[in-house]
Scaffold this active site. Structure first.
Site: not given
Ligand code: PGA
Length: 243
Positions: A67, A136, A143
């Protein structure tokens, strides 16, 4: 899923570097999927040591990073391009033309994501993917969401991710709000996936991701379905899991 429990961060880093070294020795022209963040720094340090001892040759290795922030210059010390050069590439003999990171300078998300998927495809996918995990449950910058996103895509970063990453910036305001990330397909199609995780603050998400249901709300949980997934963690990261 194979779990390797280590005493501490040093041992974790050595184990991950050993797996990556074995991959390079077995297939000198392998494709490594590499990750940024605090966790892999020790792994990269071990790889550099092995290279300096003459035990590793990166000359035929291709790297495809997970990323990059959208709208960031390569020269910016917070870019993942910069991070990878600072922490690994500048210290080993990898060829510059075999280094791939999503191009954060290209603001055209559709174009850049499509280009990156072609890069992955043209290399025949990834042999070994190294991953960290976000608080998370994100992998790369995948995400939590209503569905797993398969392709490389542009994401709006979660508040918890911005909060976790602000330590690398002068202020929270400077943390980019968007990033390009490899999608779940390329990660799941990697022949081998190695995740490294350390510290007490990751214990809860480790339990949720690998000892709970597979859900897009917990992106890392999909790795439970990967045929060759190795989870390396220290005692603290595994403290919520029963032996
Ligand atoms: P960290 O990040 O290694 O800095 O904890 C992991 C991640 O967000 O994937």
């Amino acid at each position: 899923m194979r779990i390797i429990k280590t005493k501490n961060y040093e041992e974790l880093s050595r184990k991950a570097a050993d797996l990556i070294s074995a991959q390079i020795l077995m297939k000198p022209n392998c494709v490594l999927g590499l990750a940024t963040g605090g966790t892999p720094v020790g792994t990269y340090r071990c790889l550099i040591e092995k290279y300096k001892r003459g035990d590793l040759d990166f000359s035929a290795v291709t790297s495809i990073n997970l990323d990059e922030y959208r709208g960031i210059e390569r020269e910016n010390p917070q870019s993942y391009w910069y991070f990878m050069h600072e922490n690994l590439f500048n210290h080993v003999n990898i060829s510059p033309e075999r280094v791939n990171v999503p191009d954060g300078r290209n603001l055209n998300a559709q174009e850049e994501c499509a280009r990156y998927d072609r890069v992955i495809e043209n290399h025949g996918g990834i042999d070994l993917q190294l991953l960290g995990i976000g608080l998370d449950g994100h992998i790369g910058f995948n995400e939590p969401g209503p569905a797993f996103v398969l392709e490389t895509h542009c994401v709006d970063l979660e508040e918890s991710t911005i909060e976790a990453n602000k330590r690398f910036f002068e202020s929270r305001d400077q943390v980019p709000r968007q990033a390009y990330t490899m999608g779940i397909r390329a990660i799941m199609q990697a022949k081998k996936v190695v995740m490294i995780v350390n510290g007490k603050n990751k214990a809860e998400i480790v339990k949720k991701s690998f000892f709970g249901p597979v859900l897009p709300e917990v992106p890392a949980s999909i790795l439970q379905l990967h045929p060759d997934f190795i989870l390396i963690g220290d005692e603290e990261a595994f403290s919520e899991i029963e032996d």
